[in-house]
Design a protein around this motif. Structure first.
Motif: not given
Length: 238
Positions: A26-30, A200-203
Protein backbone atom coordinates in the motif's frame (compact mmCIF):
# COMPACT_ATOMS: atom_id res chain seq x y z
CA UNK A 1 0.89 1.15 -4.51
CA UNK A 2 2.39 -2.04 -5.93
CA UNK A 3 0.06 -4.90 -6.87
CA UNK A 4 1.64 -8.23 -7.81
CA UNK A 5 -0.97 -10.56 -9.29
CA UNK A 6 -0.15 -14.21 -9.94
CA UNK A 7 3.41 -13.34 -10.97
CA UNK A 8 5.38 -16.27 -12.40
CA UNK A 9 8.84 -16.17 -13.98
CA UNK A 10 10.15 -19.20 -15.87
CA UNK A 11 13.74 -19.73 -17.00
CA UNK A 12 14.81 -22.23 -19.68
CA UNK A 13 11.12 -23.03 -20.35
CA UNK A 14 10.88 -25.30 -17.30
CA UNK A 15 12.42 -23.77 -14.15
CA UNK A 16 10.06 -21.56 -12.17
CA UNK A 17 12.22 -18.95 -10.45
CA UNK A 18 9.05 -17.39 -9.02
CA UNK A 19 5.81 -19.37 -8.81
CA UNK A 20 2.44 -17.59 -8.82
CA UNK A 21 2.98 -14.99 -6.09
CA UNK A 22 0.51 -12.23 -5.26
CA UNK A 23 1.17 -9.26 -2.98
CA UNK A 24 -0.21 -5.76 -2.45
CA UNK A 25 2.01 -3.04 -0.99
CA UNK A 26 0.00 0.00 0.00
CA UNK A 27 0.86 3.70 -0.18
CA UNK A 28 2.85 4.77 2.87
CA UNK A 29 3.99 1.23 3.65
CA UNK A 30 7.51 -0.17 4.13
CA UNK A 31 7.40 -3.79 2.97
CA UNK A 32 10.25 -6.23 3.56
CA UNK A 33 10.99 -9.10 1.16
CA UNK A 34 13.05 -11.82 2.85
CA UNK A 35 14.67 -15.01 1.56
CA UNK A 36 17.85 -16.91 0.80
CA UNK A 37 20.04 -16.14 -2.20
CA UNK A 38 18.29 -17.67 -5.19
CA UNK A 39 14.86 -17.63 -3.54
CA UNK A 40 13.37 -15.30 -6.16
CA UNK A 41 13.78 -11.89 -4.50
CA UNK A 42 15.84 -10.15 -7.18
CA UNK A 43 13.80 -11.76 -9.97
CA UNK A 44 10.64 -10.31 -8.44
CA UNK A 45 12.23 -6.91 -7.93
CA UNK A 46 13.51 -6.72 -11.51
CA UNK A 47 10.04 -7.60 -12.78
CA UNK A 48 8.45 -4.89 -10.60
CA UNK A 49 10.70 -2.18 -12.04
CA UNK A 50 10.33 -3.35 -15.64
CA UNK A 51 13.81 -4.80 -16.23
CA UNK A 52 12.65 -8.40 -16.54
CA UNK A 53 9.76 -9.70 -18.62
CA UNK A 54 7.61 -12.51 -17.27
CA UNK A 55 5.30 -15.22 -18.51
CA UNK A 56 2.25 -15.14 -16.23
CA UNK A 57 0.40 -12.60 -14.11
CA UNK A 58 0.74 -8.84 -13.94
CA UNK A 59 2.35 -6.14 -11.81
CA UNK A 60 0.61 -2.81 -11.33
CA UNK A 61 2.31 0.42 -10.24
CA UNK A 62 -0.32 2.81 -8.91
CA UNK A 63 -2.93 1.05 -11.02
CA UNK A 64 -0.86 0.88 -14.24
CA UNK A 65 0.50 -2.35 -15.70
CA UNK A 66 4.30 -2.51 -15.96
CA UNK A 67 3.77 -4.71 -19.03
CA UNK A 68 1.31 -2.46 -20.85
CA UNK A 69 2.49 1.00 -19.71
CA UNK A 70 6.16 0.59 -18.76
CA UNK A 71 7.30 4.18 -19.34
CA UNK A 72 4.50 5.66 -17.24
CA UNK A 73 5.24 3.18 -14.45
CA UNK A 74 8.98 3.81 -14.50
CA UNK A 75 8.45 7.56 -14.14
CA UNK A 76 6.98 6.87 -10.70
CA UNK A 77 9.62 4.36 -9.56
CA UNK A 78 13.10 4.70 -8.10
CA UNK A 79 15.14 1.48 -8.15
CA UNK A 80 18.36 0.81 -6.24
CA UNK A 81 20.07 -2.47 -7.20
CA UNK A 82 22.35 -4.33 -4.82
CA UNK A 83 25.38 -3.51 -6.97
CA UNK A 84 24.86 -0.21 -8.82
CA UNK A 85 26.24 -0.21 -12.36
CA UNK A 86 27.06 3.45 -12.93
CA UNK A 87 28.86 5.40 -15.68
CA UNK A 88 32.43 5.42 -14.40
CA UNK A 89 33.68 8.15 -16.75
CA UNK A 90 31.09 10.67 -15.51
CA UNK A 91 31.50 12.76 -12.41
CA UNK A 92 29.03 12.24 -9.60
CA UNK A 93 27.25 15.52 -10.27
CA UNK A 94 27.04 14.80 -14.02
CA UNK A 95 25.39 11.46 -13.31
CA UNK A 96 22.85 13.03 -10.94
CA UNK A 97 22.03 15.75 -13.47
CA UNK A 98 21.67 13.09 -16.17
CA UNK A 99 19.10 11.31 -13.99
CA UNK A 100 17.38 14.62 -13.29
CA UNK A 101 17.07 15.20 -17.04
CA UNK A 102 15.55 11.75 -17.56
CA UNK A 103 12.97 12.32 -14.82
CA UNK A 104 12.40 15.97 -15.82
CA UNK A 105 13.33 17.43 -12.44
CA UNK A 106 12.96 21.23 -12.74
CA UNK A 107 16.32 23.02 -12.74
CA UNK A 108 14.96 25.43 -10.16
CA UNK A 109 14.64 22.56 -7.67
CA UNK A 110 17.70 20.47 -8.49
CA UNK A 111 20.38 22.29 -6.54
CA UNK A 112 18.55 22.25 -3.24
CA UNK A 113 17.57 18.59 -3.58
CA UNK A 114 21.08 17.50 -4.58
CA UNK A 115 22.64 19.47 -1.74
CA UNK A 116 20.17 18.00 0.74
CA UNK A 117 20.80 14.35 -0.14
CA UNK A 118 24.52 14.68 -0.89
CA UNK A 119 25.04 16.39 2.47
CA UNK A 120 23.01 13.73 4.28
CA UNK A 121 25.07 10.93 2.72
CA UNK A 122 28.37 12.80 3.15
CA UNK A 123 29.11 12.87 -0.57
CA UNK A 124 28.87 16.58 -1.36
CA UNK A 125 32.65 17.10 -1.52
CA UNK A 126 33.06 14.17 -3.92
CA UNK A 127 30.43 15.05 -6.53
CA UNK A 128 33.06 16.62 -8.80
CA UNK A 129 35.14 13.42 -8.87
CA UNK A 130 34.85 10.73 -11.52
CA UNK A 131 32.70 7.79 -10.44
CA UNK A 132 35.60 5.45 -11.27
CA UNK A 133 37.38 6.80 -8.18
CA UNK A 134 34.44 5.96 -5.87
CA UNK A 135 34.41 3.06 -3.45
CA UNK A 136 31.51 0.55 -3.53
CA UNK A 137 29.86 2.38 -0.64
CA UNK A 138 30.21 5.76 -2.35
CA UNK A 139 28.64 4.36 -5.52
CA UNK A 140 25.75 3.07 -3.44
CA UNK A 141 25.28 6.52 -1.93
CA UNK A 142 25.41 8.16 -5.37
CA UNK A 143 22.79 5.75 -6.68
CA UNK A 144 20.57 6.62 -3.72
CA UNK A 145 20.93 10.36 -4.32
CA UNK A 146 20.20 9.99 -8.03
CA UNK A 147 17.12 7.89 -7.25
CA UNK A 148 15.70 10.11 -4.52
CA UNK A 149 16.24 13.44 -6.26
CA UNK A 150 13.18 13.03 -8.51
CA UNK A 151 10.86 12.40 -5.51
CA UNK A 152 9.56 8.94 -6.54
CA UNK A 153 6.14 7.66 -5.53
CA UNK A 154 7.44 4.08 -5.36
CA UNK A 155 10.87 3.13 -4.00
CA UNK A 156 12.26 -0.36 -4.73
CA UNK A 157 15.56 -1.42 -3.16
CA UNK A 158 17.54 -4.66 -3.43
CA UNK A 159 19.84 -5.14 -0.41
CA UNK A 160 20.24 -1.38 0.10
CA UNK A 161 22.25 -1.49 3.35
CA UNK A 162 25.05 -3.90 2.39
CA UNK A 163 27.76 -1.45 1.28
CA UNK A 164 26.80 1.47 3.51
CA UNK A 165 28.62 2.67 6.60
CA UNK A 166 26.67 2.82 9.91
CA UNK A 167 25.87 6.54 9.58
CA UNK A 168 24.55 6.07 6.05
CA UNK A 169 22.46 3.09 7.18
CA UNK A 170 20.90 5.24 9.90
CA UNK A 171 20.25 8.10 7.46
CA UNK A 172 18.68 5.80 4.88
CA UNK A 173 16.36 4.26 7.46
CA UNK A 174 15.36 7.75 8.58
CA UNK A 175 14.67 8.78 4.97
CA UNK A 176 12.60 5.66 4.37
CA UNK A 177 10.48 6.40 7.44
CA UNK A 178 10.00 10.01 6.32
CA UNK A 179 9.01 8.92 2.81
CA UNK A 180 6.59 6.41 4.30
CA UNK A 181 4.91 9.21 6.24
CA UNK A 182 4.60 11.17 2.98
CA UNK A 183 2.75 8.26 1.34
CA UNK A 184 5.57 6.71 -0.70
CA UNK A 185 5.36 2.95 -1.29
CA UNK A 186 8.61 1.20 -0.27
CA UNK A 187 9.50 -2.39 -1.19
CA UNK A 188 12.92 -3.76 -0.31
CA UNK A 189 14.85 -6.97 0.14
CA UNK A 190 17.47 -7.49 2.82
CA UNK A 191 19.44 -10.15 4.64
CA UNK A 192 19.76 -7.90 7.68
CA UNK A 193 16.71 -9.22 9.50
CA UNK A 194 16.95 -7.08 12.62
CA UNK A 195 16.78 -3.97 10.41
CA UNK A 196 13.74 -5.34 8.59
CA UNK A 197 12.09 -6.19 11.89
CA UNK A 198 12.39 -2.63 13.17
CA UNK A 199 11.67 -0.86 9.90
CA UNK A 200 8.90 -2.76 8.09
CA UNK A 201 5.14 -2.52 8.47
CA UNK A 202 4.71 -5.88 6.74
CA UNK A 203 6.97 -8.64 5.50
CA UNK A 204 6.95 -11.60 3.11
CA UNK A 205 9.26 -14.61 3.28
CA UNK A 206 9.96 -16.34 -0.03
CA UNK A 207 11.59 -19.73 -0.53
CA UNK A 208 12.28 -21.50 -3.83
CA UNK A 209 10.06 -19.02 -5.65
CA UNK A 210 7.03 -19.41 -3.38
CA UNK A 211 5.69 -17.26 -0.58
CA UNK A 212 5.74 -19.15 2.72
CA UNK A 213 4.77 -16.32 5.10
CA UNK A 214 3.14 -12.92 4.57
CA UNK A 215 1.67 -10.47 7.05
CA UNK A 216 2.11 -7.61 9.46
CA UNK A 217 5.44 -7.76 11.21
CA UNK A 218 3.87 -8.35 14.63
CA UNK A 219 1.75 -11.21 13.26
CA UNK A 220 4.61 -12.88 11.39
CA UNK A 221 7.12 -12.87 14.23
CA UNK A 222 4.76 -13.19 17.23
CA UNK A 223 6.87 -13.36 20.37
CA UNK A 224 9.99 -14.39 18.42
CA UNK A 225 12.53 -12.40 16.46
CA UNK A 226 12.19 -12.27 12.67
CA UNK A 227 15.50 -14.11 12.47
CA UNK A 228 14.14 -17.00 14.56
CA UNK A 229 10.95 -17.15 12.48
CA UNK A 230 13.02 -17.29 9.30
CA UNK A 231 15.23 -20.07 10.67
CA UNK A 232 12.19 -22.04 11.90
CA UNK A 233 10.57 -21.85 8.46
CA UNK A 234 13.84 -22.93 6.90
CA UNK A 235 13.93 -26.04 9.09
CA UNK A 236 10.28 -26.88 8.47
CA UNK A 237 10.68 -26.65 4.73
CA UNK A 238 13.74 -28.94 4.59
Amino acid sequence: MIEIKGFTKIYNKTKKAVDNISLTIEDGEIFGFIGHNGAGKTTTIKAIVGILDFEEGDILINGKSIKERPIECKKEIAYIPDNPDLYDTLTGISFINFMCDIYEVPKSERKSRINEYATKFNLLDNLGDEISSYSHGMKQKLALIAALVHKPKVLVLDEPFVALDPKAVFDLKELMNNMCREGVTIFFSTHILDVAEKLCNRVAIIKEGRLVKVGKMEEVKGDKSLENVFLDIDKQEE
